[in-house]
Design an enzyme around this catalytic site. Sequence first.
Site, mmCIF file in Angstrom:
data_model
loop_
_atom_site.group_PDB
_atom_site.id
_atom_site.type_symbol
_atom_site.label_atom_id
_atom_site.label_comp_id
_atom_site.label_asym_id
_atom_site.label_seq_id
_atom_site.Cartn_x
_atom_site.Cartn_y
_atom_site.Cartn_z
ATOM 1 C CD GLN A 83 -2.833 1.284 2.377
ATOM 2 O OE1 GLN A 83 -3.388 2.324 2.637
ATOM 3 N NE2 GLN A 83 -3.038 0.216 3.117
ATOM 4 N NE ARG B 27 18.073 -9.793 1.079
ATOM 5 C CZ ARG B 27 17.526 -9.049 2.044
ATOM 6 N NH1 ARG B 27 18.301 -8.443 2.931
ATOM 7 N NH2 ARG B 27 16.222 -8.914 2.136
ATOM 8 C CE1 TYR C 19 2.514 -6.039 5.032
ATOM 9 C CE2 TYR C 19 3.490 -7.357 6.786
ATOM 10 C CZ TYR C 19 3.184 -7.172 5.442
ATOM 11 O OH TYR C 19 3.550 -8.119 4.520
ATOM 12 C CG ASP D 236 0.478 0.811 4.782
ATOM 13 O OD1 ASP D 236 1.664 0.781 5.166
ATOM 14 O OD2 ASP D 236 -0.256 -0.182 4.803
ATOM 15 N N GLY E 246 -8.312 20.420 19.673
ATOM 16 C CA GLY E 246 -7.941 21.813 19.435
ATOM 17 C C GLY E 246 -8.484 22.686 20.550
ATOM 18 N N GLY E 247 -8.531 23.973 20.307
ATOM 19 C CA GLY E 247 -8.958 24.905 21.349
ATOM 20 C C GLY E 247 -10.473 25.026 21.483
ATOM 21 C CD GLN E 248 -12.903 27.455 19.369
ATOM 22 O OE1 GLN E 248 -13.853 27.517 20.154
ATOM 23 N NE2 GLN E 248 -12.131 28.490 19.128
HETATM 24 N N1 COA Z 1 11.991 -10.455 -8.949
HETATM 25 C C1 COA Z 1 12.636 -11.243 -8.074
HETATM 26 N N2 COA Z 1 12.581 -11.051 -6.739
HETATM 27 C C2 COA Z 1 11.809 -10.043 -6.292
HETATM 28 C C3 COA Z 1 11.101 -9.189 -7.164
HETATM 29 C C4 COA Z 1 11.216 -9.428 -8.558
HETATM 30 N N3 COA Z 1 10.584 -8.679 -9.454
HETATM 31 N N4 COA Z 1 10.420 -8.281 -6.422
HETATM 32 C C5 COA Z 1 10.688 -8.552 -5.142
HETATM 33 N N5 COA Z 1 11.528 -9.615 -5.050
HETATM 34 C C6 COA Z 1 12.060 -10.207 -3.825
HETATM 35 C C7 COA Z 1 12.926 -9.263 -3.035
HETATM 36 O O1 COA Z 1 14.204 -9.184 -3.605
HETATM 37 C C8 COA Z 1 12.934 -9.937 -1.677
HETATM 38 O O2 COA Z 1 13.853 -11.011 -1.695
HETATM 39 P P1 COA Z 1 15.003 -11.253 -0.591
HETATM 40 O O3 COA Z 1 14.359 -11.093 0.747
HETATM 41 O O4 COA Z 1 15.429 -12.654 -0.923
HETATM 42 O O5 COA Z 1 16.051 -10.271 -0.808
HETATM 43 C C9 COA Z 1 11.562 -10.578 -1.628
HETATM 44 O O6 COA Z 1 11.028 -10.504 -2.950
HETATM 45 C C10 COA Z 1 10.538 -10.015 -0.691
HETATM 46 O O7 COA Z 1 10.584 -8.641 -0.505
HETATM 47 P P2 COA Z 1 10.078 -8.015 0.889
HETATM 48 O O8 COA Z 1 10.032 -6.558 0.766
HETATM 49 O O9 COA Z 1 10.921 -8.583 1.984
HETATM 50 O O10 COA Z 1 8.566 -8.572 0.969
HETATM 51 P P3 COA Z 1 7.762 -9.191 2.219
HETATM 52 O O11 COA Z 1 6.458 -9.617 1.660
HETATM 53 O O12 COA Z 1 8.542 -10.225 2.943
HETATM 54 O O13 COA Z 1 7.559 -7.952 3.211
HETATM 55 C C11 COA Z 1 6.796 -5.760 3.847
HETATM 56 C C12 COA Z 1 6.549 -7.020 2.990
HETATM 57 C C13 COA Z 1 5.764 -4.719 3.446
HETATM 58 C C14 COA Z 1 6.649 -6.101 5.327
HETATM 59 C C15 COA Z 1 8.220 -5.227 3.575
HETATM 60 O O14 COA Z 1 8.392 -5.050 2.197
HETATM 61 C C16 COA Z 1 8.531 -3.926 4.295
HETATM 62 O O15 COA Z 1 8.759 -3.876 5.503
HETATM 63 N N6 COA Z 1 8.581 -2.803 3.541
HETATM 64 C C17 COA Z 1 8.947 -1.509 4.054
HETATM 65 C C18 COA Z 1 7.850 -0.878 4.868
HETATM 66 C C19 COA Z 1 6.548 -0.784 4.125
HETATM 67 O O16 COA Z 1 6.444 -0.224 3.072
HETATM 68 N N7 COA Z 1 5.508 -1.326 4.767
HETATM 69 C C20 COA Z 1 4.152 -1.090 4.378
HETATM 70 C C21 COA Z 1 3.692 -1.909 3.292
HETATM 71 S S1 COA Z 1 2.083 -1.297 2.878
#
Ligand code: COA
Length: 415
Positions: free
Chosen positions: A16, A103, A137, A167, A246-248
Site C-alpha cells: 500500500q 541484495r 505494516y 501506509d 484543538g482549542g474549541q
Molecule cells: N523479482 C525477483 N525477486 C523479487 C522481485 C522481482 N521482481 N520483487 C521482489 N523480489 C524479492 C525481493 O528481492 C525480496 O527477496 P530477498 O528477501 O530474498 O532479498 C523478496 O522478494 C521479498 O521482498 P520483501 O520486501 O521482503 O517482501 P515481504 O512480503 O517479505 O515484506 C513488507 C513485505 C511490506 C513487510 C516489507 O516489504 C517492508 O517492511 N517494507 C517496508 C515498509 C513498508 O512499506 N511497509 C508497508 C507496506 S504497505
Amino acid sequence: MKALEGVKILDFTHVQSGPTCTQLLAWFGADVIKVERPGVGDATRGQLRDIPDVDSLYFTMLNHNKRSITIDTKNPKGKEVLERLVKTCDVLVENFAPGALDRMGFSWERVQELNPRMIYASVKGFGPGPYEDCKVYENVAQCTGGAASTTGFLDGPPLVTGAQIGDSGTGLHLALGIVAALFQREKSGTGQRVLAAMQDGVLNLCRVKLRDQQRLQHGPLQEYSQHGKGIPFGDAVPRAGNDSGGGQPGWILKCKGWETDPDAYVYFITQAAVWGKICDLIGKPEWKEDPGYATPPARLDKIAQIFDTIETWTKTKTKFEVMATCNPLDIPCGPILSMRELAEEQSLRETGTIVEVDHPKRGKYLTVGNPVKLSDSPAKVTRSPLLGEHTDEILSDVLGFSKDEVKVIREAGGV
Ligand code: COA
C-alpha cells in the site's frame, strides 16, 4: 499537458504505502512503470479477493494509471532489463524490506553509478536506529508513531484508526519528497535519496499530541474532557475519546435513529464565537449570560454536561437535519458518514473524488480519485494494469530492445 509530464518512474513498490505514492505521481502526469515478479506480481493482486482469479480491489484501487512490466530481478537477463530501466528513468521508488534492493544488486551507490540523475525514494518502517531492519505494516506504524497510544477512550486499550495513516500517509509524504527532489535536480543536475519512514510519517501526523506532551509538564490539559471530570493526568498524553484536540471543545453526539443506525451521529463543536447561537438553538438562552457558562474557561469543567444537553437536542433530529440547521448559523458540525453514504454522494462524484472505473476482468467499480486538484493538470483515472500487460511495449518502446533481444530475454526467463 500534465504537471509531471515527461517524468519516468521506476515503480518498484508493492502493498500500500509505495503504490499510494506512485499512483499520485501518475495522476500528476508521470509515466509510472510498475515492476513485478513474473507470474506472481504485487502480493495485493491476490489478497482480499472478492471475485475469484480477478485482481483484488486492494490492488486496483492503489495502482491506477500505471503500466506493468514483469521482471525477475534475480535472473541475469532480468537484471539487465532492470539496469536499462535505472538508466532510463528519473525516479526509482521502492518499499521493500530493508536491504532487499541491496541484495538484488541495486544499492544507492550502484544506482548512482548507473544514473547520477536518479532520485532513489524509499518507504521504510523506521529511519536509522534500533529498528531500521524491521519489516513494518500499517498498524505497527500507527502503534510506534504515537497514534495508537493517543486514540481511543480513557478507560479502554489503545486503538488503531481506519484511516491508513501509516501506509497511505507515508506514501503521501514520500510523493512530496520526490517532487521536491525533482525540483532541486533542475538546479543541481543530480539525484538524491529520499526516505520516508512510516514511524516518522505517523508522528508527523500526531504532532499535536507531542505538543500536548510538553504542555503536560506545565499543568493539566484543560481542554481534555478528562480535566472537566476531575480525573488526574499521568505522565504521558492520554487517550481523549472524541475530544476535538484543538482549542474549541467538540464531541460526537447521537442523532435521531441512533438506536438502530450505527452511524446516526454528528460531530458537534462548541466554538466560542457562536456560543450564543448554540444556547438559543438548544433552548438554553440563559447560559449566554450565566457566569458559569458565558466564557470558555467557565465552561471547561462542565463540558460533559453541556454536550449531554446538546445531545438531547441532536437526538430529535437526523444528522443531516442537524447539519442543515447549524450550517446557516456558522456552528461547525459534521455528520458521521458511512462508506455507503460516501459511495453514493453525488457531489464527490462530480469533483472526481469518487470515480467509477471499468476493468476488463472485474467490470465497473468505485475508487477514490486524486484528492489533490490542480487547475492546469486535471487527473483522469484509468484502470490498473493486468500483470505484465505492458512488458513488451516497455521493453521495445521505452528501453529500445530489438525484437530478437526481447525473445532472448524471454527465453532466459528474465521477464
Ligand atoms: N523479482 C525477483 N525477486 C523479487 C522481485 C522481482 N521482481 N520483487 C521482489 N523480489 C524479492 C525481493 O528481492 C525480496 O527477496 P530477498 O528477501 O530474498 O532479498 C523478496 O522478494 C521479498 O521482498 P520483501 O520486501 O521482503 O517482501 P515481504 O512480503 O517479505 O515484506 C513488507 C513485505 C511490506 C513487510 C516489507 O516489504 C517492508 O517492511 N517494507 C517496508 C515498509 C513498508 O512499506 N511497509 C508497508 C507496506 S504497505
